[in-house]
Design a protein around this motif. Structure first.
Motif, PDB file in Angstrom:
ATOM      1  N   GLU A  31      -4.329  13.635   4.085  1.00 14.75           N
ATOM      2  CA  GLU A  31      -5.037  14.901   4.263  1.00 14.75           C
ATOM      3  C   GLU A  31      -4.146  16.067   3.877  1.00 14.75           C
ATOM      4  O   GLU A  31      -2.971  16.103   4.243  1.00 14.75           O
ATOM      5  CB  GLU A  31      -5.487  15.047   5.717  1.00 14.75           C
ATOM      6  N   GLY A  72       0.303   6.127  13.799  1.00 11.95           N
ATOM      7  CA  GLY A  72      -0.141   5.960  12.413  1.00 11.95           C
ATOM      8  C   GLY A  72      -0.025   7.288  11.687  1.00 11.95           C
ATOM      9  O   GLY A  72      -0.980   7.777  11.100  1.00 11.95           O
ATOM     10  N   PHE A  98      -7.278   1.454  14.040  1.00 14.57           N
ATOM     11  CA  PHE A  98      -7.850   0.215  13.516  1.00 14.57           C
ATOM     12  C   PHE A  98      -7.668  -0.912  14.530  1.00 14.57           C
ATOM     13  O   PHE A  98      -6.668  -0.970  15.237  1.00 14.57           O
ATOM     14  CB  PHE A  98      -7.135  -0.207  12.225  1.00 14.57           C
ATOM     15  N   TYR A 121       0.823  -1.219   0.000  1.00 17.14           N
ATOM     16  CA  TYR A 121       0.000   0.000   0.000  1.00 17.14           C
ATOM     17  C   TYR A 121       0.852   1.261   0.000  1.00 17.14           C
ATOM     18  O   TYR A 121       0.607   2.211  -0.717  1.00 17.14           O
ATOM     19  CB  TYR A 121      -0.874  -0.092   1.247  1.00 17.14           C
ATOM     20  N   GLU A 127      -5.407   9.933  13.685  1.00 17.07           N
ATOM     21  CA  GLU A 127      -6.374  10.519  12.731  1.00 17.07           C
ATOM     22  C   GLU A 127      -6.330   9.654  11.473  1.00 17.07           C
ATOM     23  O   GLU A 127      -5.290   9.555  10.810  1.00 17.07           O
ATOM     24  CB  GLU A 127      -6.016  11.983  12.436  1.00 17.07           C
ATOM     25  N   GLY A 128      -7.432   8.967  11.209  1.00 13.47           N
ATOM     26  CA  GLY A 128      -7.472   8.066  10.038  1.00 13.47           C
ATOM     27  C   GLY A 128      -6.597   6.851  10.230  1.00 13.47           C
ATOM     28  O   GLY A 128      -6.211   6.203   9.249  1.00 13.47           O
ATOM     29  N   SER A 129      -6.278   6.519  11.463  1.00 16.78           N
ATOM     30  CA  SER A 129      -5.307   5.435  11.664  1.00 16.78           C
ATOM     31  C   SER A 129      -5.662   4.539  12.858  1.00 16.78           C
ATOM     32  O   SER A 129      -4.820   3.788  13.320  1.00 16.78           O
ATOM     33  CB  SER A 129      -3.912   6.037  11.877  1.00 16.78           C
ATOM     34  N   ASP A 179       4.795   5.047  12.862  1.00 23.70           N
ATOM     35  CA  ASP A 179       4.077   4.347  11.800  1.00 23.70           C
ATOM     36  C   ASP A 179       4.779   3.016  11.560  1.00 23.70           C
ATOM     37  O   ASP A 179       5.941   2.848  11.907  1.00 23.70           O
ATOM     38  CB  ASP A 179       4.073   5.173  10.504  1.00 23.70           C
ATOM     39  N   LEU A 180       4.044   2.054  10.972  1.00 20.77           N
ATOM     40  CA  LEU A 180       4.725   0.797  10.683  1.00 20.77           C
ATOM     41  C   LEU A 180       5.208   0.720   9.247  1.00 20.77           C
ATOM     42  O   LEU A 180       5.716  -0.305   8.816  1.00 20.77           O
ATOM     43  CB  LEU A 180       3.872  -0.420  11.087  1.00 20.77           C
ATOM     44  N   SER A 181       5.111   1.812   8.523  1.00 19.86           N
ATOM     45  CA  SER A 181       5.616   1.814   7.153  1.00 19.86           C
ATOM     46  C   SER A 181       6.936   2.578   7.051  1.00 19.86           C
ATOM     47  O   SER A 181       6.966   3.797   7.202  1.00 19.86           O
ATOM     48  CB  SER A 181       4.584   2.469   6.228  1.00 19.86           C
ATOM     49  N   GLU A 204       1.823  10.968  17.608  1.00 21.38           N
ATOM     50  CA  GLU A 204       0.867  10.713  16.527  1.00 21.38           C
ATOM     51  C   GLU A 204       1.047   9.263  16.089  1.00 21.38           C
ATOM     52  O   GLU A 204       2.077   8.888  15.512  1.00 21.38           O
ATOM     53  CB  GLU A 204       1.042  11.651  15.323  1.00 21.38           C
ATOM     54  N   TYR A 232      -0.077  15.556  10.001  1.00 21.09           N
ATOM     55  CA  TYR A 232      -0.618  16.093  11.267  1.00 21.09           C
ATOM     56  C   TYR A 232       0.523  16.414  12.241  1.00 21.09           C
ATOM     57  O   TYR A 232       0.479  17.424  12.942  1.00 21.09           O
ATOM     58  CB  TYR A 232      -1.596  15.107  11.910  1.00 21.09           C
ATOM     59  N   PHE A 249       6.641   5.346   4.321  1.00 20.73           N
ATOM     60  CA  PHE A 249       5.958   6.587   4.724  1.00 20.73           C
ATOM     61  C   PHE A 249       6.866   7.412   5.644  1.00 20.73           C
ATOM     62  O   PHE A 249       6.944   8.628   5.537  1.00 20.73           O
ATOM     63  CB  PHE A 249       4.648   6.288   5.460  1.00 20.73           C
ATOM     64  N   ASP A 265       4.640  -0.690  15.509  1.00 18.75           N
ATOM     65  CA  ASP A 265       3.234  -1.064  15.473  1.00 18.75           C
ATOM     66  C   ASP A 265       2.611  -0.537  16.772  1.00 18.75           C
ATOM     67  O   ASP A 265       3.046  -0.921  17.862  1.00 18.75           O
ATOM     68  CB  ASP A 265       3.147  -2.593  15.417  1.00 18.75           C
ATOM     69  N   TYR A 266       1.607   0.338  16.652  1.00 12.56           N
ATOM     70  CA  TYR A 266       1.059   0.903  17.891  1.00 12.56           C
ATOM     71  C   TYR A 266       0.425  -0.165  18.777  1.00 12.56           C
ATOM     72  O   TYR A 266       0.287   0.018  19.974  1.00 12.56           O
ATOM     73  CB  TYR A 266       0.122   2.082  17.627  1.00 12.56           C
ATOM     74  N   ASN A 267       0.050  -1.296  18.179  1.00 14.98           N
ATOM     75  CA  ASN A 267      -0.529  -2.378  18.995  1.00 14.98           C
ATOM     76  C   ASN A 267       0.495  -2.991  19.940  1.00 14.98           C
ATOM     77  O   ASN A 267       0.149  -3.796  20.803  1.00 14.98           O
ATOM     78  CB  ASN A 267      -1.085  -3.478  18.098  1.00 14.98           C
TER      79      ASN A 267
END
Ligand SMILES: C[S@@+](CC[C@H](N)C(=O)[O-])C[C@H]1O[C@@H](n2cnc3c(N)ncnc32)[C@H](O)[C@@H]1O
Length: 257
Positions: free
Chosen positions: A31, A59, A126, A18, A122-124, A80-82, A57, A65, A85, A106-108
């Protein structure tokens, strides 16, 4: 089928395919500055931000942001995990002469202890199960300092169901197509999604399957309580007005430790 399984077992949009695709063809999906700037007063008010806050922040994607907060003088870390990005986030941030730390993760699995005064999604935001949500909220609770605040936005489960089943084929550039399909699983309260991305010019194509769970606002409340939160407010999405479960497609949640 009662549990998301096999190819629909992920919630992260299949980042390794992705992210490269998005940077190449669909970065407009992040955004834009104008949209973010418009909502900053809402975040500042709802989260009662002050210049002493340090914000995670989660994700962060390419960090749009995070930069908006950093420009206003807040101390920000983007996660972020990418890697793709994050690399893009660092390049843009350096170009702007801003200082933001970006971490791969990974925020998990976050295991911070009283480290941030604000954790922002925001938008992240899941999750793929109720247990997964409680586990994430518990980690967030631990990572927040006393009086720390959590922010995320979330679809309204009873409304999102109406969007499914869905199938949408679009040409996003000449010869570059995205096919998105999704179906809602009533038993599992979530959507199984498949995105197929085809670049006819280079012959590259990517497919990602992912599952997103949407618990109702009442169930989310219970999960917040289970994680330790007692003080929370459901706003209309990015608006300083109360969420109306009967009418609104989604909500913005602020929870205080
Ligand atoms: C739709 S993008 C939003 C990015 C950014 N918040 C924005 O609005 O510009 C979702 C982001 O969440 C990240 N993400 C998804 N699941 C994640 C996880 N478990 N841990 C860290 N990042 C995650 C994805 O890699 C992606 O960058």
């Amino acid at each position: 089928m009662n549990t998301p399984s096999g190819k629909f077992n992920r919630t992260d949009f299949g980042h390794e395919v992705y992210d490269r695709w998005y940077l190449e063809h669909a970065r407009y999906n992040f955004e834009v500055g104008e949209f973010i700037e418009k909502h900053i007063p809402f975040y500042e008010k709802a989260l009662q931000l002050s210049k002493n806050d340090n914000i995670l922040e989660a994700g962060c994607g390419i960090g749009s942001y995070s930069r908006a907060f950093a420009r206003r003088g807040y101390d920000v870390i983007g996660m972020d995990l990418s890697p793709n990005f994050l690399s893009e986030a660092k390049t843009i941030t350096q170009r702007e002469n801003l200082e933001i730390e970006f971490v791969l993760g990974d925020y998990n699995e976050m295991s911070f202890k009283e480290r941030f005064s604000v954790i922002f999604f925001e938008g992240s935001f899941f999750y793929k199960s109720k247990q997964g949500l409680v586990s994430l909220l518990t980690r967030i609770y631990k990572a927040l300092m006393p009086n720390g605040r959590l922010y995320f936005e979330h679809p309204n489960q009873s409304k999102i169901i109406n969007r499914f089943p869905m199938a949408n084929l679009s040409e996003i550039e000449k010869d570059v197509f995205v096919l998105q399909t999704g179906e809602y699983d009533e038993d599992d309260n979530g959507s199984r999604n498949t995105w197929l991305k085809i670049d006819l010019k280079t012959q590259k194509h990517y497919k990602c399957d992912f599952f997103l769970k949407y618990l109702s606002p009442d169930k989310i409340k219970k999960c917040l309580e289970e994680a330790g939160f007692r003080d929370f407010h459901f706003y209309k999405k990015r608006r300083i007005e109360d969420f109306e479960p009967e009418n609104d497609n989604g909500f913005s949640l602020v929870a205080k430790k």
